[in-house]
Design an enzyme around this catalytic site. Structure first.
Site, short mmCIF file in Angstrom:
data_model
loop_
_atom_site.label_atom_id
_atom_site.label_comp_id
_atom_site.label_asym_id
_atom_site.label_seq_id
_atom_site.Cartn_x
_atom_site.Cartn_y
_atom_site.Cartn_z
N SER A 50 0.93 -1.26 0.01
CA SER A 50 -0.10 -0.07 0.09
C SER A 50 0.94 1.18 0.10
O SER A 50 2.30 1.05 0.28
CB SER A 50 -0.95 0.18 1.23
N LYS A 51 0.24 2.48 -0.37
CA LYS A 51 1.05 3.55 -0.06
C LYS A 51 1.91 3.87 1.07
O LYS A 51 2.96 4.25 1.19
CB LYS A 51 0.04 4.83 -0.47
N GLN A 52 1.28 3.35 2.33
CA GLN A 52 1.62 3.59 3.42
C GLN A 52 2.93 2.88 3.95
O GLN A 52 4.05 3.16 4.45
CB GLN A 52 0.62 3.27 4.59
#
Ligand code: GLU
Length: 288
Positions: free
Chosen positions: A235-237
């Site tokens: 994910s972007k995180q």
């Protein structure tokens, strides 16, 4: 298969990455393998989490990869009236109710049963709010839902104890994903949902809503997740990079590899690459 309609339904919180491309490619392949239609729906109900312009970035990435929808894309942010109509029907049939509880009250009453970091709602407002103002709208979750996933096999979840009465319209006025996705899949005539395995756990809530609204239940196929180095879903995180589309054929071949396909490396255009990948997917789905 006559009448097959599939979709890719990205939330435009960021550009496509290696993980979301797997879901996009799998849904496209399955639609093509069945001689069906493939649609794109922009799931931007959670506006504050969707940076302006990200929807167009995603549509551009899909186009660069040769993944072109058969109908113009649909934006959930333009469909409030449909979600409200569905909520009104659920309220009228007694399946949805207003909830006055704050997060702190739910946390205090729910006990130590967090589920994916979310609390199982203890049902405080099931029989009314005692005159307190309504903040959110919830679905009355009842019974066990059994369903069949084309890849994961038989699945089952006790909605009442494992999930609880879930939110349809949030206290901040935003529509919950569960309601929007069910309304849209039905209105777009989706027969087959192909999406990432992280969403499999939402399926029983969606089936319960379909039944309460008298809508058909599509078939489901949840695809393998792409994990980041830390073992979590990409994910972007945790650093998922936006796709490097200087080499779209290589990106398609990587995504196909994540689906267990082994396309030949000789394709020089996305069209050739997709054709080769589709042949393999078709052979595999014929076996399923
Ligand atoms: N919008 C959801 C997401 O990007 C996917 C919804 C779905 O495919 O049902 O995670």
């Amino acid at each position: 298969m006559a009448g097959y309609r599939g979709r890719f339904a990205p939330s435009p919180t960021g550009p496509l990455h290696a993980g979301s491309l797997v879901a996009a490619l799998a849904s496209w392949l399955d639609a093509r393998a069945h001689g069906g239609q493939w649609l794109v729906r922009i799931e931007d109900v959670d506006g504050p989490r969707c940076p302006p312009g990200t929807d167009e970035v995603i549509l551009g990435q899909l186009a660069a990869l040769g993944l072109l929808p058969d109908e113009p894309p649909v934006w959930q942010s333009r469909r409030d009236d449909r979600y409200q109509a569905a909520l009104d029907r659920l309220i009228a049939s007694g399946r949805a109710y207003g909830c006055a509880c704050t997060r702190a009250e739910i946390a205090a009453a729910a006990g130590p049963r967090p589920r994916h970091g979310e609390l199982v709602y203890p049902g405080t407002c099931r029989n009314g709010t005692n005159g307190r103002p309504i903040r959110a709208w919830r679905f009355r979750a009842e019974g066990r839902i059994a369903w069949q996933d084309r890849r994961l096999g038989p699945q089952s979840q006790d909605l009442a104890t494992e999930v609880g009465d879930f939110v349809l319209k949030r206290a901040d006025g935003l529509w919950a994903y569960q309601l929007a996705v069910v309304v849209d899949d039905a209105e777009q005539g989706i027969t087959d949902v192909v999406r990432g395995e992280d969403l499999a756990d939402n399926t029983p809530r969606q089936i319960a809503l379909q039944r309460a609204l008298g809508l058909p239940t599509p078939r489901y196929l949840h695809t393998p997740l792409v994990l980041a180095a830390d073992g979590h879903k990409l994910s972007k995180q945790n650093g998922a990079a936006a796709l490097d589309l200087d080499h779209p054929v290589a990106r398609l071949q990587e995504a196909a590899g994540r689906l267990g396909l082994t396309p030949q490396a000789s394709a020089s255009t996305t069209r050739e690459a997709l054709a080769a990948i589709l042949l393999q997917w078709t052979a595999l789905t014929a076996l399923r």
